[in-house]
Enzyme design. Structure first.
Site, PDB file in Angstrom:
ATOM      1  CB  ALA A  23      -0.623  -0.421   1.257  1.00 14.89           C
ATOM      2  CE1 TYR A 174       7.837  -7.413 -10.942  1.00 17.94           C
ATOM      3  CE2 TYR A 174       8.548  -7.353 -12.985  1.00 17.94           C
ATOM      4  CZ  TYR A 174       7.601  -7.299 -11.796  1.00 17.94           C
ATOM      5  OH  TYR A 174       6.596  -5.568 -11.907  1.00 17.94           O
TER       6      TYR A 174
END
Length: 269
Positions: A23, A174
């Site tokens: 967040a 990734y």
């Protein structure tokens, strides 16, 4: 009392809770704002307590009280279980989970490591945050929703256009982790469908974030990248957050196991 009667009671008694991991980042913070505006009580989760706290305070300052921060590491099994226990004990059942936490690691020289140069540490750290973190949150969410169903359950994951294209700006570790998220999303969508929970993924393309800017450092590189996108611009965090807001809404009730590409046409299928 039947499953859907229980859901109706919960819906009447509580403001729906949305947990957003990662967040504190640009995309994560924007998602928090969108969900707060949509009527959710947001739990801003981030490994950095200061960043999580800042987002929660900003949501409160915008006139939507009741939002909270909860610092925890999504790659840590005990931390994830404790976070879900804390939320559900103190604030109520989680209706929506958005797994926005992500990590892109580089070599000491700032370049992405090629497979031949990738250390096991880089590989494992990338998998831990980008893939294992989603699995741990998914498992914690499923176990609790089986015991205490909620109406309109939503689980939103984050993949990447890099996983779909083998993106040249991202590392293999990734790309592999984000590819794993795509498969996990579909597997979870099938497993929780009987609970009325939808599970979908968002795959951002080139979005103007710190992560993108860390991969494009030369002068004019952003403009060059934008020229290769059919819509002619780099995406914004708002572009991504709007897609998440839709998937978290009741309007997306018949969408599950899907991937929304937010890439301006960079990849079309």
């Amino acid at each position: 009392m039947g499953l859907y009667n229980k859901m109706e009671v919960l819906s009447q008694e509580r403001t729906p809770i949305a947990l957003v991991t990662g967040a504190g980042g640009g995309i994560g913070a924007c998602i928090c704002r969108k969900l707060a505006a949509a009527g959710f009580r947001v739990v801003a989760g981030d490994i950095d307590p200061a960043r999580a706290g800042r987002v929660a305070r900003e949501l409160g300052e915008s006139g939507s009280p009741g939002h909270v921060s909860l610092p925890f590491d999504v790659s840590d099994e005990i931390a994830v279980e404790s976070a879900f226990d804390h939320i559900e004990r103190d604030w109520g059942p989680v209706q929506v989970v958005v797994c926005a936490a992500g990590l892109l690691l580089f070599q000491a020289d700032g370049e992405r490591p090629l497979i031949k140069n990738t250390s096991v540490d880089i590989w494992e750290r990338s998998q831990a945050v980008n893939a294992r973190g989603v699995f741990l949150c998914a498992r914690a969410y499923i176990n609790r929703r089986e015991k205490a169903p909620v109406p309109h359950g939503r689980f939103v994951t984050f993949s990447s256009v890099a996983a779909q294209l083998g993106g040249y700006r991202s590392s293999a570790s990734y790309i592999a982790a984000k590819s794993a998220v795509l498969g996990l999303t579909k597997a979870m969508a099938r497993e929780v469908s009987h609970l009325g929970i939808t599970v979908n993924s968002v795959a951002p393309g080139l979005i103007d974030t710190d992560m993108l800017r860390s991969t494009i450092s030369s002068s004019g590189a952003m403009e060059t990248a934008a020229a290769n996108i059919p819509l002619g611009r780099i995406g914004t965090v708002d572009d991504v957050a709007c897609a998440v807001e839709f998937l978290a809404s009741e309007n997306a009730a018949y969408i599950t196991g899907s991937v929304i590409d937010v890439n301006g046409g960079y990849r079309m299928q």
